[in-house]
Design a protein around this motif. Structure first.
Motif, PDB file in Angstrom:
ATOM      1  N   ILE A 177       0.815  -1.217   0.000  1.00  0.00           N
ATOM      2  CA  ILE A 177       0.000   0.000   0.000  1.00  0.00           C
ATOM      3  C   ILE A 177       0.849   1.267   0.000  1.00  0.00           C
ATOM      4  CG2 ILE A 177      -2.044  -1.094   1.015  1.00  0.00           C
ATOM      5  CD1 ILE A 177      -1.245   0.567   3.541  1.00  0.00           C
ATOM      6  N   VAL A 178       2.123   1.137   0.418  1.00  0.00           N
ATOM      7  CA  VAL A 178       3.025   2.283   0.289  1.00  0.00           C
ATOM      8  C   VAL A 178       4.339   1.767  -0.277  1.00  0.00           C
ATOM      9  CG1 VAL A 178       4.279   4.132   1.466  1.00  0.00           C
ATOM     10  CG2 VAL A 178       2.004   3.484   2.278  1.00  0.00           C
ATOM     11  N   ASN A 179       4.871   2.523  -1.224  1.00  0.00           N
ATOM     12  CA  ASN A 179       6.141   2.191  -1.821  1.00  0.00           C
ATOM     13  C   ASN A 179       7.087   3.358  -1.547  1.00  0.00           C
ATOM     14  OD1 ASN A 179       8.239   1.569  -3.456  1.00  0.00           O
ATOM     15  ND2 ASN A 179       6.946   0.933  -5.197  1.00  0.00           N
ATOM     16  N   ALA A 180       8.165   3.084  -0.803  1.00  0.00           N
ATOM     17  CA  ALA A 180       9.085   4.154  -0.427  1.00  0.00           C
ATOM     18  C   ALA A 180      10.469   3.853  -0.989  1.00  0.00           C
ATOM     19  CB  ALA A 180       9.137   4.295   1.092  1.00  0.00           C
ATOM     20  N   PRO A 181      10.800   4.409  -2.175  1.00  0.00           N
ATOM     21  CA  PRO A 181      12.107   4.119  -2.780  1.00  0.00           C
ATOM     22  C   PRO A 181      13.259   4.542  -1.873  1.00  0.00           C
ATOM     23  CG  PRO A 181      10.654   5.246  -4.344  1.00  0.00           C
ATOM     24  CD  PRO A 181       9.980   5.296  -3.018  1.00  0.00           C
ATOM     25  N   ALA A 182      13.119   5.714  -1.218  1.00  0.00           N
ATOM     26  CA  ALA A 182      14.192   6.167  -0.322  1.00  0.00           C
ATOM     27  C   ALA A 182      13.608   7.057   0.753  1.00  0.00           C
ATOM     28  CB  ALA A 182      15.253   6.937  -1.109  1.00  0.00           C
ATOM     29  N   PHE A 183      14.097   6.849   1.975  1.00  0.00           N
ATOM     30  CA  PHE A 183      13.650   7.668   3.096  1.00  0.00           C
ATOM     31  C   PHE A 183      14.801   7.763   4.079  1.00  0.00           C
ATOM     32  CE2 PHE A 183      12.060   8.042   7.433  1.00  0.00           C
ATOM     33  CZ  PHE A 183      11.193   9.116   7.333  1.00  0.00           C
ATOM     34  N   ALA A 184      15.005   8.952   4.629  1.00  0.00           N
ATOM     35  CA  ALA A 184      16.075   9.095   5.629  1.00  0.00           C
ATOM     36  C   ALA A 184      15.697  10.157   6.634  1.00  0.00           C
ATOM     37  CB  ALA A 184      17.393   9.482   4.954  1.00  0.00           C
ATOM     38  N   VAL A 185      16.072   9.914   7.872  1.00  0.00           N
ATOM     39  CA  VAL A 185      16.013  10.962   8.882  1.00  0.00           C
ATOM     40  C   VAL A 185      17.312  10.889   9.675  1.00  0.00           C
ATOM     41  CG1 VAL A 185      14.529   9.468  10.308  1.00  0.00           C
ATOM     42  CG2 VAL A 185      14.763  11.880  10.888  1.00  0.00           C
ATOM     43  N   ASP A 191      13.073  19.943   8.938  1.00  0.00           N
ATOM     44  CA  ASP A 191      14.284  19.919   8.120  1.00  0.00           C
ATOM     45  C   ASP A 191      14.010  19.345   6.754  1.00  0.00           C
ATOM     46  OD1 ASP A 191      16.469  20.665  10.094  1.00  0.00           O
ATOM     47  OD2 ASP A 191      15.351  19.118  11.179  1.00  0.00           O
ATOM     48  N   ARG A 192      13.009  18.491   6.675  1.00  0.00           N
ATOM     49  CA  ARG A 192      12.752  17.776   5.445  1.00  0.00           C
ATOM     50  C   ARG A 192      11.288  17.418   5.410  1.00  0.00           C
ATOM     51  NH1 ARG A 192      17.032  13.542   3.648  1.00  0.00           N
ATOM     52  NH2 ARG A 192      17.781  13.705   5.783  1.00  0.00           N
ATOM     53  N   ARG A 193      10.776  17.234   4.218  1.00  0.00           N
ATOM     54  CA  ARG A 193       9.359  16.934   4.124  1.00  0.00           C
ATOM     55  C   ARG A 193       9.119  15.845   3.070  1.00  0.00           C
ATOM     56  NH1 ARG A 193       4.713  21.035   4.779  1.00  0.00           N
ATOM     57  NH2 ARG A 193       2.978  19.722   4.164  1.00  0.00           N
ATOM     58  N   TYR A 194       8.365  14.861   3.455  1.00  0.00           N
ATOM     59  CA  TYR A 194       7.988  13.799   2.518  1.00  0.00           C
ATOM     60  C   TYR A 194       6.476  13.822   2.351  1.00  0.00           C
ATOM     61  CZ  TYR A 194      12.590  11.602   3.011  1.00  0.00           C
ATOM     62  OH  TYR A 194      13.933  11.334   3.006  1.00  0.00           O
ATOM     63  N   THR A 195       6.044  13.338   1.206  1.00  0.00           N
ATOM     64  CA  THR A 195       4.607  13.199   1.010  1.00  0.00           C
ATOM     65  C   THR A 195       4.334  11.857   0.354  1.00  0.00           C
ATOM     66  OG1 THR A 195       2.632  14.195   0.089  1.00  0.00           O
ATOM     67  CG2 THR A 195       4.621  14.378  -1.229  1.00  0.00           C
ATOM     68  N   ILE A 196       3.166  11.311   0.622  1.00  0.00           N
ATOM     69  CA  ILE A 196       2.780  10.051  -0.024  1.00  0.00           C
ATOM     70  C   ILE A 196       1.639  10.361  -0.978  1.00  0.00           C
ATOM     71  CG2 ILE A 196       1.919   7.693   0.306  1.00  0.00           C
ATOM     72  CD1 ILE A 196       3.069   7.837   3.169  1.00  0.00           C
ATOM     73  N   SER A 255      -5.731  12.290   3.845  1.00  0.00           N
ATOM     74  CA  SER A 255      -6.215  11.344   4.848  1.00  0.00           C
ATOM     75  C   SER A 255      -6.381   9.965   4.232  1.00  0.00           C
ATOM     76  CB  SER A 255      -7.554  11.842   5.410  1.00  0.00           C
ATOM     77  OG  SER A 255      -7.715  11.329   6.703  1.00  0.00           O
ATOM     78  N   GLY A 256      -5.936   8.943   4.958  1.00  0.00           N
ATOM     79  CA  GLY A 256      -6.013   7.584   4.418  1.00  0.00           C
ATOM     80  C   GLY A 256      -4.961   7.312   3.369  1.00  0.00           C
ATOM     81  N   GLY A 257      -3.960   8.193   3.265  1.00  0.00           N
ATOM     82  CA  GLY A 257      -2.958   8.044   2.203  1.00  0.00           C
ATOM     83  C   GLY A 257      -1.809   7.128   2.542  1.00  0.00           C
ATOM     84  N   GLY A 258      -1.794   6.607   3.783  1.00  0.00           N
ATOM     85  CA  GLY A 258      -0.746   5.643   4.110  1.00  0.00           C
ATOM     86  C   GLY A 258       0.317   6.139   5.074  1.00  0.00           C
ATOM     87  N   LYS A 259       0.132   7.353   5.631  1.00  0.00           N
ATOM     88  CA  LYS A 259       1.115   7.862   6.600  1.00  0.00           C
ATOM     89  C   LYS A 259       1.282   6.907   7.773  1.00  0.00           C
ATOM     90  CE  LYS A 259      -1.046  11.766   7.603  1.00  0.00           C
ATOM     91  NZ  LYS A 259      -2.155  12.041   6.707  1.00  0.00           N
ATOM     92  N   THR A 260       0.132   6.516   8.350  1.00  0.00           N
ATOM     93  CA  THR A 260       0.183   5.645   9.526  1.00  0.00           C
ATOM     94  C   THR A 260       0.853   4.320   9.188  1.00  0.00           C
ATOM     95  OG1 THR A 260      -1.771   6.661  10.481  1.00  0.00           O
ATOM     96  CG2 THR A 260      -1.258   4.440  11.222  1.00  0.00           C
ATOM     97  N   SER A 261       0.472   3.739   8.050  1.00  0.00           N
ATOM     98  CA  SER A 261       1.077   2.462   7.654  1.00  0.00           C
ATOM     99  C   SER A 261       2.584   2.592   7.491  1.00  0.00           C
ATOM    100  CB  SER A 261       0.463   1.970   6.342  1.00  0.00           C
ATOM    101  OG  SER A 261      -0.906   1.735   6.520  1.00  0.00           O
ATOM    102  N   PHE A 262       3.025   3.702   6.894  1.00  0.00           N
ATOM    103  CA  PHE A 262       4.463   3.890   6.684  1.00  0.00           C
ATOM    104  C   PHE A 262       5.183   3.952   8.030  1.00  0.00           C
ATOM    105  CE2 PHE A 262       8.172   6.671   5.896  1.00  0.00           C
ATOM    106  CZ  PHE A 262       8.870   5.793   5.072  1.00  0.00           C
ATOM    107  N   LEU A 263       4.639   4.736   8.974  1.00  0.00           N
ATOM    108  CA  LEU A 263       5.269   4.828  10.301  1.00  0.00           C
ATOM    109  C   LEU A 263       5.278   3.467  10.994  1.00  0.00           C
ATOM    110  CD1 LEU A 263       4.010   8.196  11.868  1.00  0.00           C
ATOM    111  CD2 LEU A 263       6.072   7.752  10.535  1.00  0.00           C
ATOM    112  N   LEU A 264       4.156   2.729  10.886  1.00  0.00           N
ATOM    113  CA  LEU A 264       4.077   1.404  11.523  1.00  0.00           C
ATOM    114  C   LEU A 264       5.133   0.469  10.956  1.00  0.00           C
ATOM    115  CD1 LEU A 264       0.200   0.947  11.637  1.00  0.00           C
ATOM    116  CD2 LEU A 264       1.697   1.114  13.627  1.00  0.00           C
ATOM    117  N   ALA A 265       5.380   0.572   9.637  1.00  0.00           N
ATOM    118  CA  ALA A 265       6.399  -0.280   9.023  1.00  0.00           C
ATOM    119  C   ALA A 265       7.786   0.112   9.528  1.00  0.00           C
ATOM    120  CB  ALA A 265       6.326  -0.190   7.507  1.00  0.00           C
TER     121      ALA A 265
END
Lengths: 227, 266
Positions: free
Chosen positions: A30-38, A213-218, A50-60
């Motif tokens: 349901i979410v595809n994240a090619p690259a993510f960094a903090v 510092d940085r912003r991501y969107t799904i 809303s419902g775009g997968g933010k929660t799922s991404f954090l849970l993963a």
């Protein structure tokens, strides 16, 4: 308000990286994240409709739901350490907030009763009280959590997460159900936590978080960094 | 033992009149239970008569293999009944119930028949089968109640459980409260019946022994043994069922698998 450093456990400094991460729900990506960094000391903002997968991404990221791909904390791959040890360092704090204790003291000390933190001393009464006060919860520690409003429980769970001192704090809608003055408490405490060297990822659609510092969107299930 | 007073078909007929009276009551009060009462009454008649015949045959044979087969059938049927009573199980629970029933059925029955009563030979069906029947029957109820409660608790506690895992808790730590509640509800009926035994009612086995002419003091001692053995068996069965049941709610990555789409949504 005092500006003094918060007494509490020391934060270890680590960054979190993800590469080619695919997040599963019900067997489907349901979410595809090619690259993510903090990086250490960074506040990363994650937005999506809303419902775009933010929660799922954090849970993963916290290894709470299935994913595939590379997930790394500092120099440690997710596959190298047990889930509870990972979650202690990559701590997800979500909605609706769960008090997990009958009194404020019980709720705040809960993480230190878990096997993953055996050997880590409980925060002192002073540390717990000042953490709560900084979030606008000027209550005695023996107050029952059932007497708190939903917004207050939200701030209580944030206080608990901060006292648990993870390297990476994942906050899901931390300002939900809060009025303007309470939002300020939350943003101030989060900024201070970042200044201490930790990393925070905030998922939110309304944003009092001006200094990220940085912003991501799904969008459409794909995570992208915004310039 | 100087033997029970035998009952003939005429006596059963009088008993059937009692059932008819109950049916009449249902008719008068339009409870619409007459048909179910009749069917249940007939079933009880047929099932118990068959049981009597089968037991007579098994007692006459006194063959360890036949006793073993009889026990195995009892355990499997009990496991099926127990798993069918679990409402909306997230996974098939038959094997869980089977394991949770088989272990106390064998251990507790053997302790009582060989250790306490001293059956001779050790597989004497006249002693082994009634004891095993009581152990299995009570454990069946305990196992189904405990599993049913466990899954309903785990389901309603989803948010709490995920929050505990997120703080670094293991599945066991996260599910501990649900497991405690499930164990309590599995054990409560046994504790209640021990508490009320002899005050509120004369327990079934003691009634039977008294009717068949046993000295009430001896019957009381047997009943005490039976209550203790039922307590041990239901405790062991509930613990096994809850332990096996909770493990399946978490995967190898210590993720809670009973989540659904509403768990994390607002």
């Amino acid at each position: 308000m005092t500006g003094l450093p918060i007494p509490g456990p020391e934060i270890k400094i680590n960054g979190l990286w993800a590469e080619g991460l695919e997040v599963y729900r019900g067997g489907k990506v349901i979410v595809n994240a090619p690259a993510f960094a903090v990086n250490p000391g960074e506040l990363v903002l994650l937005s999506s409709p809303s419902g775009g997968g933010k929660t799922s991404f954090l849970l993963a990221l916290a290894r709470l739901i299935p994913y595939s791909g590379v997930l790394q904390l500092g120099t440690v791959r997710a596959t190298e350490i047990p889930p509870s040890a990972w979650r202690k360092e990559v701590l997800y704090s979500g909605q609706p907030p769960q008090p997990l204790g009958e009194t404020l003291r019980a709720a705040l000390s809960l993480p230190f009763t878990l096997a993953a933190r055996s050997g880590t001393p409980q925060p002192t009464t002073t540390a717990m009280e000042s953490q709560l006060a900084e979030l606008g919860l000027d209550y005695p520690l023996e107050r029952p959590t059932s007497a708190l409003s939903l917004g207050e429980v939200g701030r209580l769970t944030l206080a608990r997460a901060l006292l648990a001192a993870p390297s990476i704090l994942l906050l899901d809608e931390p300002t939900a159900n809060l009025d303007e003055s309470s939002k300020k408490y939350v943003t101030r405490m989060v900024s201070r936590y970042i200044d201490a060297g930790a990393s925070v990822v905030v998922a939110a659609h309304d944003s009092p978080w001006l200094t990220h510092d940085r912003r991501y969107t799904i969008t459409g299930g794909v995570l992208e960094e915004l310039g | 033992m100087n033997g029970a007073i035998a009952l003939g078909y005429a006596d059963l007929g009088v008993a059937a009149l009692l059932l008819l009276a109950a049916g009449g009551l249902s008719l008068v009060m339009s409870l619409e239970l007459e048909k179910r009462l009749l069917v249940a009454g007939l079933r009880a008649f047929v099932q118990l008569t068959c049981l009597g015949l089968v037991l007579k045959w098994v007692f006459a044979l006194t063959n360890p293999l036949v006793v073993g087969a009889f026990l195995a059938i009892m355990i499997v049927v009990a496991a099926k009944t127990a798993s069918a009573r679990v409402e909306k199980p997230p996974f098939p629970v038959f094997l869980t119930a089977l394991g949770a029933l088989a272990v106390p059925a064998v251990l507790v029955t053997a302790t009582v028949t060989s250790g306490i009563i001293g059956a001779e030979p050790w597989y004497d069906p006249r002693i082994v089968l009634p004891i095993a029947g009581m152990v299995i029957g009570n454990t069946m109820t305990a196992v189904s109640v405990a599993l049913d409660r466990l899954y309903s608790e785990l389901r309603s506690d989803r948010g709490r459980i995920v929050a505990m895992l997120a703080l670094g808790g293991t599945g066991r730590e996260a599910a501990a409260q649900c497991m405690r509640r499930a164990l309590t509800s599995g054990m409560i009926p046994t504790i209640n019946s021990m508490t009320a035994a002899g005050i509120v009612f004369i327990p079934g086995m003691m009634t039977g022994q008294i009717l068949s002419g046993t000295n009430p003091i001896v019957a009381a001692r047997y009943q005490i043994v039976v209550l203790m053995m039922v307590a041990a068996a239901t405790a062991l069965g509930s613990v096994l069922a809850v332990w096996a049941g909770y493990r399946r709610a978490f995967d190898s990555e210590e993720r809670f698998v009973l989540v659904d789409d509403t768990t994390f949504e607002r």
